[in-house]
Write an enzyme that holds these catalytic residues in place. Structure first.
Site, mmCIF file in Angstrom:
data_model
loop_
_atom_site.group_PDB
_atom_site.id
_atom_site.type_symbol
_atom_site.label_atom_id
_atom_site.label_comp_id
_atom_site.label_asym_id
_atom_site.label_seq_id
_atom_site.Cartn_x
_atom_site.Cartn_y
_atom_site.Cartn_z
ATOM 1 N N ARG A 150 0.872 -1.321 0.147
ATOM 2 C CA ARG A 150 -0.040 -0.219 -0.046
ATOM 3 C C ARG A 150 0.838 1.209 0.006
ATOM 4 N NH1 ARG A 150 -2.324 1.979 4.571
ATOM 5 N NH2 ARG A 150 -2.218 0.081 5.561
ATOM 6 N N TYR A 174 -15.418 14.761 -16.861
ATOM 7 C CA TYR A 174 -15.788 13.247 -16.693
ATOM 8 C C TYR A 174 -17.021 13.244 -15.622
ATOM 9 C CZ TYR A 174 -15.319 8.435 -15.634
ATOM 10 O OH TYR A 174 -15.845 6.945 -15.306
ATOM 11 N N ASP A 185 -6.882 16.806 -15.933
ATOM 12 C CA ASP A 185 -7.110 15.687 -16.365
ATOM 13 C C ASP A 185 -6.886 15.265 -17.891
ATOM 14 O OD1 ASP A 185 -8.234 13.080 -17.259
ATOM 15 O OD2 ASP A 185 -9.928 13.222 -15.802
ATOM 16 N N LYS A 211 -7.410 3.883 -19.670
ATOM 17 C CA LYS A 211 -7.661 4.269 -21.033
ATOM 18 C C LYS A 211 -6.553 4.157 -21.911
ATOM 19 C CE LYS A 211 -11.554 4.980 -18.855
ATOM 20 N NZ LYS A 211 -11.839 6.654 -18.404
HETATM 21 C C1 LIG Z 1 -12.427 7.017 -17.247
HETATM 22 C C2 LIG Z 1 -12.065 8.594 -16.789
HETATM 23 C C3 LIG Z 1 -11.681 8.732 -15.434
HETATM 24 C C4 LIG Z 1 -11.914 7.944 -14.461
HETATM 25 O O1 LIG Z 1 -11.090 6.794 -14.403
HETATM 26 P P1 LIG Z 1 -11.265 5.263 -13.829
HETATM 27 O O2 LIG Z 1 -9.851 4.628 -14.131
HETATM 28 O O3 LIG Z 1 -12.491 4.822 -14.544
HETATM 29 O O4 LIG Z 1 -11.535 5.612 -12.273
HETATM 30 C C5 LIG Z 1 -11.463 10.086 -15.124
HETATM 31 N N1 LIG Z 1 -11.367 11.014 -16.163
HETATM 32 C C6 LIG Z 1 -11.478 10.731 -17.435
HETATM 33 C C7 LIG Z 1 -11.378 11.729 -18.509
HETATM 34 C C8 LIG Z 1 -11.915 9.552 -17.799
HETATM 35 O O5 LIG Z 1 -11.999 9.115 -19.100
#
Ligand SMILES: *Cc1c(COP(=O)(O)O)cnc(C)c1O
Length: 401
Positions: free
Chosen positions: A64, A117, A187, A212
């Site tokens: 962790r 998101y 992000d 992603k």
């Molecule tokens: C999918 C996504 C998230 C969240 O990510 P997870 O891995 O599903 O928790 C945050 N920001 C964007 C732009 C995303 O596409």
């Protein structure tokens, strides 16, 4: 410091090369990064145990706190982002929640863009408000919007997302990087670390859902944040208590994704542009949104801050939900699924899936109309994809009135 020049200076490498080379410091002579599938390490007595337990981001103490496989992935992302350091999490939302709660306390103020998101938006509007963190939402594509909403001395954090999900709106990174006072986090998931580097514009933290494009094969759930080591150490200190700890196996899959990110992104971006052109001329289509299209309202900005226009596009169909539904029913290759950045082309209808929790007013405010479809372009042959998507539009012309 020695004045003697390094006899074998390493030449600066370009991003695609660094994606292959980075994160190998602990590999010994293994080309592939070993999977450290362990939760704990044995100490050689009390002094050693104390040293392991108290080192910041302590190596080889307890997973962790830190894990060598995860660290290799973090080092690779830090390299690509031009960052001192990076820190991985169990998911993109794990990264979002940990960053916000590490930096903000009750009474603090957060400025965020509306075009976020949906999970990030829900976190800011739900738990954050419940914890007494005040959130102001702005239109992130409007020049000056973030700065205008900042309350000097109270705003602790500014949260942006560019390109934004699902409509590919952009935020001017230079402008955001000039903001003084609050921490800034971008992000950058839809761009990937090879498509843009927010830190180079003066942003404090670049955040990704590595689920992603970075992992890129729909086989890992992971998040990562890159920035200055001191700031990440502070986030880590809260993060070990928050517990959104990444799995070493997912970090290994994501590191493998980093190795091929450049070729995947190039192929996806080229195909995305072809699809955008093919769909933009169709009578069933109201609007196509792709940062690489010259008629994207922020195309000029995209060209200055993105090195790839990315794998994502959005299409607004005439005829609203029935048209979107008919289109999805006629796809034979592209799949109806959420997530993005993987090898398979995925189409999602944000209004009924990712953004289903928004009120109609919120959905309108972030441009999620009933006819909007988000397309994550995969690695299939571009001709097959054009045939599939245009074919699905042609199949039921009566639905698109
Ligand atoms: C999918 C996504 C998230 C969240 O990510 P997870 O891995 O599903 O928790 C945050 N920001 C964007 C732009 C995303 O596409």
């Amino acid at each position: 410091m020695s004045a003697v020049p390094d006899p074998d200076p390493r030449p600066p490498r370009r991003p695609a090369t660094r994606a292959v080379e980075a994160g190998r410091a602990a590999n010994d002579r293994s080309l592939s990064t070993p999977l450290w599938a362990t939760s704990t390490w044995e100490a050689a007595g009390l002094d050693d145990a104390n040293r392991r337990a108290t080192a910041a981001r302590g190596a080889q103490f307890y997973s962790r706190y830190a894990n060598p496989t995860v660290r290799a992935f973090e080092d690779a992302v830090a390299d690509l982002e031009g960052a001192e350091s990076a820190l991985a999490f169990a998911s993109g939302m794990g990264a979002v929640a940990t960053v916000v709660l590490a930096l903000c306390s009750a009474g603090d103020h957060v400025v965020a863009q509306r075009q976020l998101y949906a999970g990030t938006l829900a976190f800011l509007q739900g738990p954050c408000r419940r914890f007494g963190i005040d959130v102001t939402l702005v239109d992130g594509s409007v020049p000056g919007a973030f700065a205008e909403a900042v309350r000097p001395g109270r705003t602790m954090l500014v949260v942006a997302e560019t390109p934004s999900n699902p409509r590919l709106d952009l935020v001017d990174l230079d402008e955001l990087g000039r903001l003084r006072g609050p921490f800034t986090v971008v992000d950058s998931t839809l761009a990937t670390p090879l498509g843009q580097q927010p830190l180079r514009h003066g942003i404090h933290l670049s955040l990704h859902s590595a689920t992603k494009g970075i992992a890129g094969h729909n086989d890992a759930t992971l998040g990562v944040v890159a920035g200055e080591a001191e700031l990440l150490d502070a986030i880590w200190a809260y993060g070990v208590l928050h517990g959104a700890t990444p799995s070493p196996f997912d970090a290994l899959n994501a590191l493998r994704g980093v190795r091929t990110l450049d070729v995947r992104l190039q192929r996806q971006a080229t195909t995305a542009r072809r699809l955008a052109d093919a769909l933009a001329g169709h009578t069933a289509v109201g609007e196509v949104r792709y940062p690489g299209l010259p008629d994207h309202p922020q195309h000029a900005l995209a060209a200055t801050q993105m090195t790839s226009f990315g794998s994502m596009l959005a299409v607004d169909l005439h005829g609203g939900r029935p048209a979107a539904s008919a289109f999805l029913d006629h796809l034979r290759l592209a799949r109806v699924a959420t997530s993005l950045g993987g090898p398979e082309t995925l189409v999602c209808h944000p209004a009924t899936s990712t953004h289903a929790s928004l009120t109609p007013a919120e959905a309108t405010a972030c441009g999620v109309t009933a006819g909007l479809l988000r397309i994550s372009v995969g690695l299939e042959d571009p001709d097959d994809l054009v045939e599939d998507l245009v074919g699905a539009l042609d199949a039921r012309p009566d639905d698109y009135r």
